[in-house]
Design a protein around this motif. Structure first.
Motif, PDB file in Angstrom:
ATOM      1  N   LEU A  33       0.687  -1.074   0.101  1.00 42.65           N
ATOM      2  CA  LEU A  33       0.148   0.041   0.026  1.00 42.65           C
ATOM      3  C   LEU A  33       0.904   1.245  -0.161  1.00 42.65           C
ATOM      4  CD1 LEU A  33      -2.393  -1.256   2.976  1.00 42.65           C
ATOM      5  CD2 LEU A  33      -2.901  -1.258   0.555  1.00 42.65           C
ATOM      6  N   TYR A  35       0.724   5.194   0.963  1.00 46.02           N
ATOM      7  CA  TYR A  35       0.042   6.618   1.604  1.00 46.02           C
ATOM      8  C   TYR A  35       0.692   7.461   1.488  1.00 46.02           C
ATOM      9  CZ  TYR A  35      -2.688   3.084   4.197  1.00 46.02           C
ATOM     10  OH  TYR A  35      -3.622   1.924   4.711  1.00 46.02           O
ATOM     11  N   GLN A  37       0.558  11.387   3.338  1.00 48.06           N
ATOM     12  CA  GLN A  37       0.326  12.291   4.581  1.00 48.06           C
ATOM     13  C   GLN A  37       0.601  13.704   4.622  1.00 48.06           C
ATOM     14  OE1 GLN A  37       2.901  11.591   8.106  1.00 48.06           O
ATOM     15  NE2 GLN A  37       0.987  12.036   9.547  1.00 48.06           N
ATOM     16  N   PRO A  43      -2.232   9.872   7.580  1.00 47.61           N
ATOM     17  CA  PRO A  43      -1.996   9.309   6.316  1.00 47.61           C
ATOM     18  C   PRO A  43      -3.350   8.886   5.546  1.00 47.61           C
ATOM     19  CG  PRO A  43      -0.490   8.116   7.613  1.00 47.61           C
ATOM     20  CD  PRO A  43      -1.749   8.791   8.596  1.00 47.61           C
ATOM     21  N   ILE A  86       4.369  13.810   2.949  1.00 49.54           N
ATOM     22  CA  ILE A  86       5.180  12.595   3.158  1.00 49.54           C
ATOM     23  C   ILE A  86       4.564  11.405   2.650  1.00 49.54           C
ATOM     24  CG2 ILE A  86       6.225  11.297   5.299  1.00 49.54           C
ATOM     25  CD1 ILE A  86       6.005  13.493   7.051  1.00 49.54           C
ATOM     26  N   PHE A  88       4.255   7.290   2.459  1.00 51.25           N
ATOM     27  CA  PHE A  88       4.701   6.095   3.078  1.00 51.25           C
ATOM     28  C   PHE A  88       4.385   4.566   2.159  1.00 51.25           C
ATOM     29  CE2 PHE A  88       5.847   7.595   7.346  1.00 51.25           C
ATOM     30  CZ  PHE A  88       5.179   8.654   7.415  1.00 51.25           C
ATOM     31  N   GLN A  92       1.660  -5.637   4.020  1.00 50.90           N
ATOM     32  CA  GLN A  92       0.677  -6.326   4.736  1.00 50.90           C
ATOM     33  C   GLN A  92       0.833  -7.861   4.312  1.00 50.90           C
ATOM     34  OE1 GLN A  92      -3.567  -6.172   4.045  1.00 50.90           O
ATOM     35  NE2 GLN A  92      -3.825  -5.246   6.100  1.00 50.90           N
ATOM     36  N   LEU A 104      -0.189  -3.556   9.503  1.00 45.54           N
ATOM     37  CA  LEU A 104       0.828  -3.059   8.152  1.00 45.54           C
ATOM     38  C   LEU A 104       1.748  -2.702   8.837  1.00 45.54           C
ATOM     39  CD1 LEU A 104      -1.626  -0.538   6.320  1.00 45.54           C
ATOM     40  CD2 LEU A 104      -1.006  -2.786   5.941  1.00 45.54           C
ATOM     41  N   PHE A 106       5.291  -0.074   8.289  1.00 46.13           N
ATOM     42  CA  PHE A 106       5.238   1.083   7.342  1.00 46.13           C
ATOM     43  C   PHE A 106       6.775   1.318   7.140  1.00 46.13           C
ATOM     44  CE2 PHE A 106       1.194   3.054   6.855  1.00 46.13           C
ATOM     45  CZ  PHE A 106       0.466   2.470   7.855  1.00 46.13           C
ATOM     46  N   GLY A 107       7.056   1.887   6.176  1.00 49.24           N
ATOM     47  CA  GLY A 107       8.324   2.606   5.783  1.00 49.24           C
ATOM     48  C   GLY A 107       8.664   3.736   6.591  1.00 49.24           C
ATOM     49  N   GLN A 108       9.891   4.274   6.509  1.00 50.53           N
ATOM     50  CA  GLN A 108      10.130   5.498   7.156  1.00 50.53           C
ATOM     51  C   GLN A 108       9.485   6.681   6.668  1.00 50.53           C
ATOM     52  OE1 GLN A 108      12.215   3.357   6.022  1.00 50.53           O
ATOM     53  NE2 GLN A 108      14.131   2.881   6.923  1.00 50.53           N
TER      54      GLN A 108
ATOM     55  N   TYR B  35      -0.915   3.949  16.489  1.00 56.00           N
ATOM     56  CA  TYR B  35       0.431   4.034  16.058  1.00 56.00           C
ATOM     57  C   TYR B  35       1.163   5.335  16.689  1.00 56.00           C
ATOM     58  CZ  TYR B  35       0.082   0.376  12.273  1.00 56.00           C
ATOM     59  OH  TYR B  35       0.075  -1.095  11.534  1.00 56.00           O
ATOM     60  N   GLY B  40      11.705  10.284  11.106  1.00 56.50           N
ATOM     61  CA  GLY B  40      12.706   9.375  10.500  1.00 56.50           C
ATOM     62  C   GLY B  40      12.245   8.061  10.632  1.00 56.50           C
ATOM     63  N   MET B  41      11.315   7.726  11.614  1.00 63.56           N
ATOM     64  CA  MET B  41      10.895   6.252  12.010  1.00 63.56           C
ATOM     65  C   MET B  41       9.610   5.589  11.691  1.00 63.56           C
ATOM     66  SD  MET B  41      12.541   6.449  15.896  1.00 63.56           S
ATOM     67  CE  MET B  41      12.900   4.512  15.698  1.00 63.56           C
ATOM     68  N   GLY B  42       8.910   6.657  10.600  1.00 60.62           N
ATOM     69  CA  GLY B  42       7.805   5.943  10.021  1.00 60.62           C
ATOM     70  C   GLY B  42       6.698   5.906  11.385  1.00 60.62           C
ATOM     71  N   LEU B  43       5.798   4.933  11.063  1.00 56.01           N
ATOM     72  CA  LEU B  43       4.724   4.611  11.989  1.00 56.01           C
ATOM     73  C   LEU B  43       5.046   3.246  12.524  1.00 56.01           C
ATOM     74  CD1 LEU B  43       2.068   6.061   9.290  1.00 56.01           C
ATOM     75  CD2 LEU B  43       1.896   6.618  11.598  1.00 56.01           C
ATOM     76  N   PHE B  90      -1.507   8.103  15.993  1.00 62.90           N
ATOM     77  CA  PHE B  90      -2.596   7.920  15.124  1.00 62.90           C
ATOM     78  C   PHE B  90      -3.224   6.745  15.599  1.00 62.90           C
ATOM     79  CE2 PHE B  90      -2.072  11.283  11.995  1.00 62.90           C
ATOM     80  CZ  PHE B  90      -0.681  11.576  12.211  1.00 62.90           C
ATOM     81  N   TYR B  99      -5.996   0.928   5.759  1.00 63.99           N
ATOM     82  CA  TYR B  99      -6.398   1.513   6.871  1.00 63.99           C
ATOM     83  C   TYR B  99      -6.992   2.815   6.495  1.00 63.99           C
ATOM     84  CZ  TYR B  99      -3.071  -1.173   9.719  1.00 63.99           C
ATOM     85  OH  TYR B  99      -2.462  -2.089  10.390  1.00 63.99           O
ATOM     86  N   PHE B 101      -7.321   6.400   8.712  1.00 64.03           N
ATOM     87  CA  PHE B 101      -6.573   6.880   9.882  1.00 64.03           C
ATOM     88  C   PHE B 101      -7.213   8.160  10.284  1.00 64.03           C
ATOM     89  CE2 PHE B 101      -2.112   5.250  10.222  1.00 64.03           C
ATOM     90  CZ  PHE B 101      -2.089   4.346   9.382  1.00 64.03           C
ATOM     91  N   GLY B 102      -7.227   8.308  11.765  1.00 65.69           N
ATOM     92  CA  GLY B 102      -7.676   9.631  12.298  1.00 65.69           C
ATOM     93  C   GLY B 102      -6.616  10.844  11.890  1.00 65.69           C
TER      94      GLY B 102
END
Lengths: 116, 110
Positions: A33, A35, A37, A43, A86, A88, A92, A104, A106-108, B35, B40-43, B90, B99, B101-102
């Motif tokens: 997937l 996303y 943000q 996201p 951003i 992402f 999954q 999921l 996620f990448g950074q 989450y 730099g660390m994503g979710l 999140f 997903y 997300f809020g």
């Protein structure tokens, strides 16, 4: 646990340029997937890929599910200022037993800046 | 349609204080997730729930607790806040696919 390496970490481009970003994993995923943000928001899903080799477009966005199932690519053509944000990737695992519970990984993230 | 609603949007806590973050979804989704997002660390997944009355640990559960007494709500609690818990939180829900997300809760612990 699974690790997703997303690159590049950031991009600064001129409006009208094309953009490419990718994610690689040490593990196989059944779904990829992408996303986006926006600042101050959560996201939002751009594209979902469910099959190895699948190539899917959403307007100016095109994403591909790698043949090895360990990578995915996102391309944005003719970038515009509102593409800023951003991006992402997320992987999954959807196994037959359903025990992934939709989780999921996620990448950074790739921070995209578009200069007018 | 509201989708996923998080409250509050912003909060400042002192070290050692407690608080609860509320997540509510109106899509009748089975799965819900919390989450945290750090630069730099994503979710990173804190806890998740696969249905009413169930919870499970994610990747970074230490210092957090959750409850899902009603299908539409998923609460995240910090019993004794620490500066390392300064982050954007999140909530998300799904039926097993992508997903929703809020819009996030920005928490600062001083």
């Amino acid at each position: 646990g699974q690790q997703l390496n997303q690159s590049p970490q950031s991009m600064f481009i001129q409006e009208g340029e094309d953009v490419s970003m990718n994610c690689t994993s040490s593990s196989i995923f059944n779904t990829w997937l992408w996303y986006k943000q926006d600042p101050g928001e959560g996201p939002v899903l751009l594209i979902a890929l469910y099959k190895a080799g699948e190539l899917t477009s959403n307007g100016r966005l095109t994403a591909q599910f790698g043949i090895t199932r360990k990578d995915s690519f996102l391309n944005i053509s003719a970038s515009i200022p509102s593409d800023v944000g951003i991006y992402f990737c997320a992987g999954q695992i959807s196994n037959a037993g359903g025990t992934s519970y939709g989780k999921l990984t996620f990448g950074q993230g790739t921070i995209l800046t578009v200069h007018p | 349609n509201a989708g996923v609603t998080q409250t509050p949007k912003f909060r400042v806590l002192k070290t050692g204080q407690s608080m609860t973050l509320l997540c509510a979804q109106d899509m009748n989704h089975e799965y819900m997730y919390w989450y945290r997002q750090d630069p730099g660390m994503g979710l990173r997944l804190i806890h998740y729930s696969v249905g009413e009355g169930t919870t499970a640990k994610g990747e970074v559960p230490d210092g957090y607790n959750v409850s899902r007494l009603k299908k539409q709500n998923f609460l995240l609690g910090l019993e004794s806040a620490a500066p390392s818990q300064t982050s954007v939180y999140f909530c998300a829900s799904s039926q097993g696919g992508g997903y929703t997300f809020g819009s996030g809760t920005r928490l600062t612990v001083v």
